[in-house]
Design a protein around this motif. Sequence first.
Motif, PDB file in Angstrom:
ATOM      1  N   ASP A  76       0.853  -1.190   0.000  1.00 18.75           N
ATOM      2  CA  ASP A  76       0.000   0.000   0.000  1.00 18.75           C
ATOM      3  C   ASP A  76       0.892   1.245   0.000  1.00 18.75           C
ATOM      4  O   ASP A  76       1.574   1.532   0.980  1.00 18.75           O
ATOM      5  N   ARG A  77       0.866   1.992  -1.115  1.00 15.46           N
ATOM      6  CA  ARG A  77       1.767   3.133  -1.260  1.00 15.46           C
ATOM      7  C   ARG A  77       1.074   4.462  -0.965  1.00 15.46           C
ATOM      8  O   ARG A  77       1.623   5.529  -1.271  1.00 15.46           O
ATOM      9  N   HIS A  78      -0.085   4.425  -0.389  1.00 12.92           N
ATOM     10  CA  HIS A  78      -0.804   5.665  -0.077  1.00 12.92           C
ATOM     11  C   HIS A  78      -0.147   6.368   1.116  1.00 12.92           C
ATOM     12  O   HIS A  78       0.159   5.752   2.137  1.00 12.92           O
ATOM     13  N   PRO A  81      -4.765  10.546   2.419  1.00  9.80           N
ATOM     14  CA  PRO A  81      -5.943  10.122   1.644  1.00  9.80           C
ATOM     15  C   PRO A  81      -5.886  10.469   0.159  1.00  9.80           C
ATOM     16  O   PRO A  81      -6.638   9.910  -0.637  1.00  9.80           O
ATOM     17  N   HIS A  82      -4.969  11.386  -0.244  1.00 11.30           N
ATOM     18  CA  HIS A  82      -5.008  11.875  -1.612  1.00 11.30           C
ATOM     19  C   HIS A  82      -3.701  11.668  -2.388  1.00 11.30           C
ATOM     20  O   HIS A  82      -3.632  12.092  -3.538  1.00 11.30           O
ATOM     21  N   PHE A  83      -2.730  11.052  -1.791  1.00  8.74           N
ATOM     22  CA  PHE A  83      -1.450  10.896  -2.493  1.00  8.74           C
ATOM     23  C   PHE A  83      -1.022   9.431  -2.471  1.00  8.74           C
ATOM     24  O   PHE A  83      -1.030   8.783  -1.427  1.00  8.74           O
ATOM     25  N   LYS A  84      -0.676   8.932  -3.658  1.00  5.47           N
ATOM     26  CA  LYS A  84      -0.159   7.574  -3.797  1.00  5.47           C
ATOM     27  C   LYS A  84       1.250   7.652  -4.371  1.00  5.47           C
ATOM     28  O   LYS A  84       1.450   8.145  -5.486  1.00  5.47           O
TER      29      LYS A  84
END
Length: 284
Positions: A76-78, A81-84
Motif C-alpha cells: 500500500d503506497r498511499h 488520503p489523496h497521495f499515492k
Amino acid sequence: CPLFAYRFLNRAAQKIEGDIRSDGSIAKPWRLSTMQQVEDFKTIIRILPLWSTSIFLGTPLAVQTSMIVLQALSMDRHIGPHFKMPSGSVIVIVLLSTAISLTLIDRFLCPVWQKLTGRSPTPLQRIGLGHALTILSMALSALVESKRLKLAKANHLQPVVPMPAVWLFPQLVLAGIGEAFHFPGQVALYYQEFPVSLRSTSTAMISLVIGIAFYLSTGVINLVQRVTEWLPNDINNGKLDNVYWMLVVVGVLNFGYYLVCAKLYKYQNVEGVDVNSGSADSEK
C-alpha cells in the motif's frame, strides 16, 4: 643457477641495447618502463584487494535497488488520503538519506570524533562503517520482507498486501547512511594513495565499482532464478527474504575479507594522511 642468471641478464642487456638507437634515443619506448611507472603499478596492485571488496559491497545495494521496486508495487503506497507514491520513487529515500547523512557526518560526527579520539576518522574506518551499515540494511530488508510475505499468505496472495510501503523506508535509510560512509571513504583513500599521475584514475575507481556491481547484481538475480524458486514472476509466491539473507551472508564474508585487507594494508602516501589522523601504523 649462476650460469642461468648470467644468460638471463645477458639476454636482457642485449634486448635493451637493441631498443636503443645509435643516437641514444629509445626505438621502442613502450617496451621500457621508468622507475616511476613501476612504482605506480605497484601502488595499484597493493590497493586492488581493498578495491575488490567494494564490488561485493555495491552488489547487494544494486540487488536491493531492483527488488525494492517490486516490493513497493505489492504494498500500500498511499501517504494520506489523496497521495499515492509511485513505486519507482521509493529509491529517492536512499538519495535523501545519503545527502542528509553526508552533512551530518562532515559537520557533526567528524568534529565530535576528533574531539573524543584526537584524530579524524580515517578512510578505512569510514569504509568499514559503510560495510557494517549495508549488512544491517540487508538484514532489515529480510525481516520486512518476511512480514510482508506472511501478510500476503494471510490475505490469500492478493496482488497488493495491506502493508504500508513506509515499512521499506528504514532499510533504505540505513543503506543511504552506509553509502555516505563508504563512498566518500573510498574516494579519499584512492585519491590519497594513488600517485599524482593517476589522480584522475583514482576518482574513476568508484564509477567502475558501481558499474561492475550493477552488472554483477543482474547475474546474481539470474542465478537465483535458475537455481532456486525464490524469485518467481509474482514475488508473493517466492522467497525474497531468503535472497536478502543470502546477501547478508555474502556481506559478512566480504566484511571479514575487508578487515583482513585493511589490517594488512600500509599507507604508501604517508604525507597525504591527515596529521590529526595519526600514522598508518597507529591506525592498525
